[in-house]
Design an enzyme around this catalytic site. Structure first.
Site, mmCIF file in Angstrom:
data_model
loop_
_atom_site.group_PDB
_atom_site.id
_atom_site.type_symbol
_atom_site.label_atom_id
_atom_site.label_comp_id
_atom_site.label_asym_id
_atom_site.label_seq_id
_atom_site.Cartn_x
_atom_site.Cartn_y
_atom_site.Cartn_z
ATOM 1 N N ASP A 145 0.817 -1.224 0.000
ATOM 2 C CA ASP A 145 0.000 0.000 0.000
ATOM 3 C C ASP A 145 0.849 1.272 0.000
ATOM 4 O O ASP A 145 0.351 2.348 -0.343
ATOM 5 C CB ASP A 145 -0.931 0.033 1.227
ATOM 6 C CG ASP A 145 -1.810 -1.206 1.320
ATOM 7 O OD1 ASP A 145 -1.994 -1.877 0.293
ATOM 8 O OD2 ASP A 145 -2.302 -1.499 2.428
ATOM 9 N N MET A 187 -5.801 -2.921 -4.996
ATOM 10 C CA MET A 187 -5.708 -2.841 -3.529
ATOM 11 C C MET A 187 -5.107 -1.509 -3.076
ATOM 12 O O MET A 187 -4.824 -0.641 -3.898
ATOM 13 C CB MET A 187 -4.881 -4.002 -3.007
ATOM 14 C CG MET A 187 -5.647 -5.299 -2.929
ATOM 15 S SD MET A 187 -4.623 -6.569 -2.155
ATOM 16 C CE MET A 187 -5.854 -7.793 -1.789
ATOM 17 N N ARG A 293 -0.154 -9.121 -4.267
ATOM 18 C CA ARG A 293 0.728 -9.364 -3.116
ATOM 19 C C ARG A 293 1.681 -10.529 -3.357
ATOM 20 O O ARG A 293 2.594 -10.751 -2.554
ATOM 21 C CB ARG A 293 -0.111 -9.653 -1.868
ATOM 22 C CG ARG A 293 -0.848 -8.478 -1.322
ATOM 23 C CD ARG A 293 -0.705 -8.349 0.174
ATOM 24 N NE ARG A 293 -1.056 -9.537 0.913
ATOM 25 C CZ ARG A 293 -2.147 -9.670 1.684
ATOM 26 N NH1 ARG A 293 -2.996 -8.654 1.793
ATOM 27 N NH2 ARG A 293 -2.378 -10.762 2.349
HETATM 28 O O1 F6P Z 1 -2.436 -3.958 3.388
HETATM 29 C C1 F6P Z 1 -2.227 -4.833 2.333
HETATM 30 C C2 F6P Z 1 -3.532 -5.288 1.743
HETATM 31 O O2 F6P Z 1 -3.281 -6.140 0.660
HETATM 32 C C3 F6P Z 1 -4.478 -4.165 1.326
HETATM 33 O O3 F6P Z 1 -4.107 -3.554 0.125
HETATM 34 C C4 F6P Z 1 -5.790 -4.887 1.296
HETATM 35 O O4 F6P Z 1 -6.853 -3.994 1.493
HETATM 36 C C5 F6P Z 1 -5.679 -5.843 2.441
HETATM 37 O O5 F6P Z 1 -4.289 -6.016 2.694
HETATM 38 C C6 F6P Z 1 -6.305 -7.189 2.189
HETATM 39 O O6 F6P Z 1 -6.250 -7.946 3.375
HETATM 40 P P1 F6P Z 1 -6.527 -9.506 3.421
HETATM 41 O O7 F6P Z 1 -5.284 -10.205 2.962
HETATM 42 O O8 F6P Z 1 -6.827 -9.770 4.853
HETATM 43 O O9 F6P Z 1 -7.670 -9.801 2.518
#
Ligand code: F6P
Length: 368
Positions: A145, A187, A293
């Site tokens: 982020d 994201m 990610r």
């Molecule tokens: O903070 C990193 C992130 O990938 C954000 O961009 C996103 O909103 C969130 O984590 C998603 O979280 P999770 O992996 O719990 O779905």
């Protein structure tokens, strides 16, 4: 560099949502600890959960060899468990307790003299009680982020930006073939950095950020023009935290135990539906999700992660503690770890990237 003789063994922890480059930091910290300073390293598994549940394993040189390029984290991570709000079941009922003492027990049992915590602001917040209890800690900022206060860049961001850009590029060709509007939801939580950078890099026609509430009328007006131009298709990069003016963000899930319980998502579909209804342009939505990610870190993130890891260890051995390494004005620096807790670094309205995108006629869904 004078070594702090009280630091003989360090604990390493990755907390929060994962991102590319975590293993590169683990490798950098471990190798420089072992080879430069003769310090032992133990890995705390699954973020703060491992510290609470006493899940700790020694890390040796072979464990951290060959992981520079690997995505994810060999230690495991967790963005639900916080030591200060730890769920325990008693007589079939969940109650929440402060598990800081359990963390301190684990630290004592494994003779951990200091910890290096790799995480975002949530992980840094979880670290504060350890600091208050006298455990020397150094933070390393991670997140796709790029929203951590005090650092111009977090590792993981550049890789996610590259992945998002390549995905938007792919949407371009199919949008072109079908003369469609393509909405891609990205994201970033409340910060628009990822969408802004990937949007510019991919030449997206519309960029929607959480920091700039949009008007659907303005977007449709812009699309009417653009769809009549020779291009005849449009790409919209839409941050998951973007929202229409006067309305709130779309929450997809509330993860009760989490330090950051709100999960955003769904705005891409709403934007697409509103556009199709008003303009009749055929519109499709892609939600890029966790693809952003995953995967190996790009070269730039490998370099940043390695520099952060080495710098974090050097801060510890030089006797400094309770700092977070940061990237500022093109170099490594450090700030008090407590500075980053509870804040977010958002895109400022006058940011040069917004200026540049506007200059090439990118629509932000608002008169800027
Ligand atoms: O903070 C990193 C992130 O990938 C954000 O961009 C996103 O909103 C969130 O984590 C998603 O979280 P999770 O992996 O719990 O779905």
């Amino acid at each position: 560099m004078p070594s702090d003789p009280t630091i003989k063994r360090i604990g390493l922890l990755t907390g929060g949502g994962d991102c590319p480059g975590l293993n590169a930091v683990i490798r950098a910290v471990s190798k420089s600890a072992m080879f430069q300073h003769d310090i032992e390293v133990v890995g705390i598994l699954n973020g703060y959960e491992g510290l609470i549940r006493n899940q700790v394993e020694p890390l040796y040189a072979p464990d951290v060899s060959g992981i520079l390029t690997r995505g994810g984290t060999i230690l495991g991570s967790n963005n639900r468990i916080s030591p200060q709000h730890f769920p325990v079941e008693e007589n079939g009922e969940i109650t929440y307790v402060d598990a800081t003492d359990r963390c301190l027990q684990t630290i004592e049992e494994h003779r951990i003299d200091a910890t290096i915590v790799i995480g975002g602001d949530g992980t840094m917040a979880c670290t504060m009680p350890l600091i208050e209890a006298g455990v020397p800690c150094i933070g390393v900022p991670k997140t796709i982020d790029n929203d951590i206060i005090g650092t111009d860049l977090t590792f993981g961001f550049t890789t996610a930006m590259t992945t998002a850009t390549m995905s938007l590029d792919r949407l371009h060709t199919t949008a072109d073939s079908h003369n469609r509007v393509m909405v891609c939801e990205l994201m970033g939580r409340n910060a628009g950095w990822l969408t802004l950078a990937a949007g510019i890099a991919s030449g997206s026609d519309v960029i929607l950020l959480p920091e700039i509430p949009f008007s659907i009328d303005l977007i449709c007006e812009y699309l009417e023009d653009r769809m009549r131009s020779p291009a005849g298709f449009s790409i919209i990069a839409c941050a998951e935290g973007a929202h229409p003016e006067g309305e709130g963000q779309i929450v997809s899930q509330v993860v009760e135990d989490s330090v950051e319980p709100i999960r955003l998502g769904g705005i891409g579909h709403l934007v697409a539906a509103a556009i199709e209804e008003r303009t009749r342009f055929e519109t499709r939505t892609t939600v890029l999700g966790h693809v952003q990610r995953g995967g190996p870190p790009v070269a730039m993130d490998r370099v940043l992660a390695t520099r952060f890891g080495v710098a974090a260890l050097e801060l510890l051995v030089s006797g400094l503690q309770n700092r977070m390494v940061v990237w500022r004005n093109g170099d490594i620096d450090h700030i008090p770890l407590s500075d980053v807790v509870g804040g977010q670094r958002l895109v400022p309205m006058g940011h040069p990237m917004i200026h540049a995108a506007s200059a090439v006629r990118t629509c932000f869904g608002q008169d800027l």
